[in-house]
Design a protein around this motif. Structure first.
Motif, mmCIF file in Angstrom:
data_model
loop_
_atom_site.group_PDB
_atom_site.id
_atom_site.type_symbol
_atom_site.label_atom_id
_atom_site.label_comp_id
_atom_site.label_asym_id
_atom_site.label_seq_id
_atom_site.Cartn_x
_atom_site.Cartn_y
_atom_site.Cartn_z
ATOM 1 N N TYR A 1 0.678 -6.349 -17.265
ATOM 2 C CA TYR A 1 0.679 -5.001 -17.846
ATOM 3 C C TYR A 1 -0.685 -4.347 -17.682
ATOM 4 O O TYR A 1 -0.785 -3.172 -17.284
ATOM 5 C CB TYR A 1 1.057 -5.070 -19.326
ATOM 6 N N PHE A 2 -1.742 -5.086 -17.957
ATOM 7 C CA PHE A 2 -3.083 -4.506 -17.917
ATOM 8 C C PHE A 2 -3.533 -4.252 -16.480
ATOM 9 O O PHE A 2 -4.254 -3.294 -16.210
ATOM 10 C CB PHE A 2 -4.063 -5.423 -18.660
ATOM 11 N N ASP A 3 -3.093 -5.090 -15.547
ATOM 12 C CA ASP A 3 -3.352 -4.830 -14.128
ATOM 13 C C ASP A 3 -2.665 -3.540 -13.693
ATOM 14 O O ASP A 3 -3.231 -2.737 -12.941
ATOM 15 C CB ASP A 3 -2.842 -5.983 -13.261
ATOM 16 N N ALA A 4 -1.424 -3.356 -14.142
ATOM 17 C CA ALA A 4 -0.662 -2.162 -13.779
ATOM 18 C C ALA A 4 -1.320 -0.908 -14.337
ATOM 19 O O ALA A 4 -1.415 0.121 -13.655
ATOM 20 C CB ALA A 4 0.768 -2.280 -14.300
ATOM 21 N N LYS A 5 -1.779 -0.993 -15.587
ATOM 22 C CA LYS A 5 -2.451 0.144 -16.213
ATOM 23 C C LYS A 5 -3.706 0.525 -15.423
ATOM 24 O O LYS A 5 -3.953 1.707 -15.131
ATOM 25 C CB LYS A 5 -2.812 -0.215 -17.652
ATOM 26 N N ALA B 1 -4.344 -0.232 -12.246
ATOM 27 C CA ALA B 1 -3.970 0.215 -10.908
ATOM 28 C C ALA B 1 -3.580 1.689 -10.903
ATOM 29 O O ALA B 1 -3.962 2.441 -9.997
ATOM 30 C CB ALA B 1 -2.818 -0.640 -10.376
ATOM 31 N N CYS B 2 -2.824 2.117 -11.911
ATOM 32 C CA CYS B 2 -2.457 3.536 -11.998
ATOM 33 C C CYS B 2 -3.690 4.401 -12.205
ATOM 34 O O CYS B 2 -3.844 5.460 -11.565
ATOM 35 C CB CYS B 2 -1.457 3.750 -13.133
ATOM 36 N N GLU B 3 -4.574 3.981 -13.095
ATOM 37 C CA GLU B 3 -5.779 4.761 -13.361
ATOM 38 C C GLU B 3 -6.636 4.900 -12.108
ATOM 39 O O GLU B 3 -7.241 5.944 -11.868
ATOM 40 C CB GLU B 3 -6.579 4.112 -14.488
ATOM 41 N N GLU B 4 -6.673 3.854 -11.291
ATOM 42 C CA GLU B 4 -7.454 3.902 -10.051
ATOM 43 C C GLU B 4 -6.848 4.847 -9.030
ATOM 44 O O GLU B 4 -7.521 5.246 -8.074
ATOM 45 C CB GLU B 4 -7.573 2.496 -9.464
ATOM 46 N N GLN B 5 -5.583 5.223 -9.227
ATOM 47 C CA GLN B 5 -4.917 6.152 -8.309
ATOM 48 C C GLN B 5 -4.708 7.528 -8.943
ATOM 49 O O GLN B 5 -3.804 8.269 -8.582
ATOM 50 C CB GLN B 5 -3.575 5.564 -7.853
ATOM 51 N N ASP B 6 -5.586 7.885 -9.892
ATOM 52 C CA ASP B 6 -5.538 9.187 -10.562
ATOM 53 C C ASP B 6 -4.212 9.377 -11.295
ATOM 54 O O ASP B 6 -3.547 10.398 -11.166
ATOM 55 C CB ASP B 6 -5.751 10.330 -9.565
ATOM 56 N N ALA B 7 -3.820 8.377 -12.070
ATOM 57 C CA ALA B 7 -2.544 8.408 -12.762
ATOM 58 C C ALA B 7 -2.627 7.573 -14.036
ATOM 59 O O ALA B 7 -3.654 6.949 -14.327
ATOM 60 C CB ALA B 7 -1.430 7.887 -11.855
ATOM 61 N N THR B 8 -1.562 7.581 -14.797
ATOM 62 C CA THR B 8 -1.406 6.706 -15.957
ATOM 63 C C THR B 8 -0.061 5.994 -15.822
ATOM 64 O O THR B 8 0.803 6.418 -15.053
ATOM 65 C CB THR B 8 -1.406 7.496 -17.277
ATOM 66 N N LEU B 9 0.126 4.920 -16.567
ATOM 67 C CA LEU B 9 1.448 4.310 -16.613
ATOM 68 C C LEU B 9 2.441 5.323 -17.179
ATOM 69 O O LEU B 9 2.170 5.978 -18.191
ATOM 70 C CB LEU B 9 1.442 3.051 -17.476
ATOM 71 N N GLY C 1 9.225 -2.304 -12.732
ATOM 72 C CA GLY C 1 7.827 -1.939 -12.948
ATOM 73 C C GLY C 1 7.513 -1.693 -14.406
ATOM 74 O O GLY C 1 8.387 -1.329 -15.204
ATOM 75 N N TRP C 2 6.251 -1.890 -14.749
ATOM 76 C CA TRP C 2 5.764 -1.665 -16.114
ATOM 77 C C TRP C 2 5.780 -0.186 -16.458
ATOM 78 O O TRP C 2 5.521 0.672 -15.619
ATOM 79 C CB TRP C 2 4.332 -2.170 -16.251
ATOM 80 N N LEU C 3 6.046 0.098 -17.754
ATOM 81 C CA LEU C 3 5.870 1.433 -18.318
ATOM 82 C C LEU C 3 4.807 1.381 -19.405
ATOM 83 O O LEU C 3 4.357 0.308 -19.820
ATOM 84 C CB LEU C 3 7.188 1.955 -18.897
ATOM 85 N N HIS C 4 4.431 2.546 -19.888
ATOM 86 C CA HIS C 4 3.321 2.689 -20.837
ATOM 87 C C HIS C 4 3.503 1.856 -22.099
ATOM 88 O O HIS C 4 2.537 1.339 -22.663
ATOM 89 C CB HIS C 4 3.170 4.170 -21.197
#
Length: 337
Positions: free
Chosen positions: A162-166, A168-176, A196-199
């Motif tokens: 979950y924390f990796d996914a969070k 990864a999204c932030e690194e791509q100008d996004a949020t979960l 896939g993980w959600l917020h």
């Protein structure tokens, strides 16, 4: 996951969702004395970077009252950002110091003004009148207009906690993404056969055309794995992004990854993030029938109108070639400026 297990987690998730809804509806039978229930504007839509107002209006001005605005976490009922006013002085807590204020267009107006919206501002807000023993509140949803996209690790499928996914999204100008954001994207045609993980820490995947590898004979919908262990289990991510201040443009190749980065730098730009490419596709109509490098090392291309010469793909979207070797001199570059 077998069918019985799937039904169990789906039923559990629906019960959990219903419990959340019951929490927010438990005061609906209580007549409001001091606040006006939002009849039309229970949901406000805006885009990242914009200013917006969440309406809240008093029925009457009572003595010795306070107004409290807060952003509420629906899972833990915790308030994140808080603004409190007694009609004269305003106190800010959390991160609202520079972006939140009361509108005060008239004596009964206690609406909340938010400036320079960010992706994290999406959510449920509570306008509360604190008046001794007669406290009451109304809730309003702030929806950020945007786009949801699935995201995988460069190392392959199902690599994110979950924390990796969070991250990864932030690194791509996004949020979960939230479940509501994923659902809206599904109604617009998003289909992805990987979970896939959600917020909120749950795991899902959206399906329009059921097939053996994607839910078999179950009807179309959002497949649910329910809440999963955030550090021990691994899935992909569903990320959410919105408008950006800049835009993405294409430089033709053939280029390898380092050459692509250099070509963008020469134009006063940098290789685009995945979220930035999706934003330009969604909001600026970017279309290019050529694969191009992005900053994460992936190669993608955005299509508005499907064409045979663009791979014959039937659906519009941002399509991916995965993560090729960075030494391959074959693609163009998508730059952000």
């Amino acid at each position: 996951m077998n069918c019985v297990a799937f039904m169990v987690v789906t039923t559990s998730f629906l019960f959990w969702t219903d419990a959340v809804n019951r929490y927010y509806n438990k005061d609906k039978d209580k007549a409001l004395q001091y606040l006006t229930e939002p009849p039309v504007y229970a949901e406000i839509k805006a885009r990242r970077g914009e200013n917006t107002t969440l309406p809240c209006v008093l029925r009457t001005v009572s003595s010795n009252y306070k107004v409290k605005w807060s952003k509420v976490d629906p899972l833990h009922t915790a308030s994140e950002n808080i603004l409190i006013s007694n009609g004269h002085d305003v106190k800010h807590y959390g991160t609202w110091q520079s972006k939140a204020s009361l509108r005060r267009m008239h004596a009964l107006d206690i609406s909340l003004r938010l400036t320079k919206l960010e992706l994290q501002d999406y959510g449920l807000y509570r306008c509360e009148l604190i008046n001794g023993m007669e406290d009451e509140h109304v809730t309003i949803t702030l929806s950020i207009e945007g786009v949801v996209f699935p995201y995988q690790s460069s190392h392959g499928r199902y690599k994110f906690t979950y924390f990796d996914a969070k991250k990864a999204c932030e690194e791509q100008d996004a949020t979960l993404a939230t479940y509501k954001q994923l659902y809206r994207e599904w109604t617009d045609g998003l289909e992805w056969c990987n979970a896939g993980w959600l917020h909120d820490g749950t795991v899902h995947y959206p399906i329009l055309n059921p097939r053996p590898a994607c839910g078999k004979d179950l009807p179309p919908g959002i497949r649910s794995y329910g809440p999963r262990h955030k550090t021990k289990e691994h899935y992909d991510a569903f990320c959410f992004t919105s408008t950006t201040e800049g835009s993405v443009f294409y430089i033709p190749g053939p280029l390898n990854f380092l050459q692509a980065a250099h070509a963008c730098n020469e134009k006063g730009a940098s290789l685009a993030l995945v979220g930035q490419l999706y934003s330009s596709w969604k909001f600026l109509g970017l279309e290019q029938c050529d694969g191009g490098w992005l900053q994460d090392g992936s190669v993608r291309f955005p299509i508005i109108t499907p064409k045979k010469r663009c791979g014959g793909l039937p659906q519009p979207g941002v399509h991916s070639f995965g993560f090729p070797k960075k030494t391959i001199t074959l693609y163009g570059a998508y730059c952000y400026r």
